[in-house]
Design a protein around this motif. Structure first.
Motif, mmCIF file in Angstrom:
data_model
loop_
_atom_site.group_PDB
_atom_site.id
_atom_site.type_symbol
_atom_site.label_atom_id
_atom_site.label_comp_id
_atom_site.label_asym_id
_atom_site.label_seq_id
_atom_site.Cartn_x
_atom_site.Cartn_y
_atom_site.Cartn_z
ATOM 1 N N ASP A 69 0.315 34.427 21.043
ATOM 2 C CA ASP A 69 0.284 33.260 20.561
ATOM 3 C C ASP A 69 2.139 33.353 20.478
ATOM 4 N N THR A 73 5.336 33.294 22.837
ATOM 5 C CA THR A 73 6.478 32.399 22.901
ATOM 6 C C THR A 73 7.727 32.315 22.511
ATOM 7 N N LEU A 76 8.510 33.356 26.770
ATOM 8 C CA LEU A 76 8.975 32.275 26.746
ATOM 9 C C LEU A 76 9.667 31.562 26.707
ATOM 10 N N ALA A 135 8.781 24.922 19.236
ATOM 11 C CA ALA A 135 8.008 25.797 18.867
ATOM 12 C C ALA A 135 8.034 26.769 17.950
ATOM 13 N N ARG A 144 -0.944 26.557 18.775
ATOM 14 C CA ARG A 144 -0.505 27.327 20.195
ATOM 15 C C ARG A 144 1.450 26.142 20.449
ATOM 16 N N PHE A 146 2.936 28.391 23.210
ATOM 17 C CA PHE A 146 3.033 29.264 24.355
ATOM 18 C C PHE A 146 3.476 28.094 25.145
ATOM 19 N N TRP A 147 3.179 26.665 25.341
ATOM 20 C CA TRP A 147 3.561 25.773 25.872
ATOM 21 C C TRP A 147 4.757 25.336 26.469
ATOM 22 N N VAL A 148 4.931 25.215 24.452
ATOM 23 C CA VAL A 148 6.683 24.201 24.384
ATOM 24 C C VAL A 148 7.942 24.568 25.563
ATOM 25 N N LEU A 150 7.028 25.725 28.671
ATOM 26 C CA LEU A 150 7.136 25.436 29.946
ATOM 27 C C LEU A 150 7.385 24.500 29.914
ATOM 28 N N VAL A 151 6.871 23.481 29.346
ATOM 29 C CA VAL A 151 7.182 22.496 29.450
ATOM 30 C C VAL A 151 8.930 21.561 28.517
#
Length: 171
Positions: A69, A73, A76, A135, A144, A146-148, A150-151
């Motif tokens: 992660d 992150t 990304l 993040a 977690r 990693f999605w931040v 991406l959003v």
């Protein structure tokens, strides 16, 4: 008023009882009528919950950091910063939309054009800054994250298209 030291302790001072009495006529009420001093609240310790027979007790485990992660992150976030830079450069290109103004009797709304270009230029960097902050906070509290980014990339693209639509509406 005296300032005696009980037991020779330099940290504690004892005052005479007259210093604590407060009465309207100068006479202290009898001891039976005096209210008792307020008690300090007792420190309660929460009792551990008894295990319920319908579900097993879960042990409290400290959250572990997930290496994948953290690495994902960071990668990304770097990609997000590159996307924000690219969107900002494309925002400069939107400024060229004003070249058509005045040609063939075309009338443009300059104020709206400027607003659209500024949205396309600055919004990607603002979204990237917020995404980096969120993040990092999520990584610090071991959630977690990693999605931040991406959003954040989705918001960068969406806000750039909004800026582009404003520029196109102005020309």
């Amino acid at each position: 008023m005296s300032s005696e030291r009980p037991d020779g302790d330099p940290e504690v001072y004892r005052m005479p009882p007259e210093a604590f009495r407060v009465a309207s006529d100068g006479v202290a009420p009898p001891a039976a009528e005096r209210p008792s001093p307020p008690r300090a609240p007792e420190a309660r310790r929460p009792r551990p919950a008894a295990p319920r027979p319908d579900r097993p007790a879960r042990p409290t485990v400290e959250r572990r950091r997930k290496g994948w992660d953290i690495a994902l992150t960071i990668v990304l976030l770097v990609v997000l910063l590159a996307v924000a830079g690219g969107a900002s450069l494309l925002g400069f290109a939107l400024g060229l939309g004003s070249d058509a103004c005045g040609a063939d009797g075309r009338i443009c709304r300059e104020g709206l054009l400027v607003v659209g270009v500024w949205i396309a230029l600055t919004a990607p960097w603002l979204v990237a800054a917020v995404a980096v902050f969120v993040a990092i906070v999520r990584l610090v509290v071991r959630r977690r994250a990693f999605w931040v980014p991406l959003v954040g990339m989705a918001f960068v693209a969406g806000l750039w298209w909004i800026g582009a639509a404003v520029v196109w509406a102005a020309t």
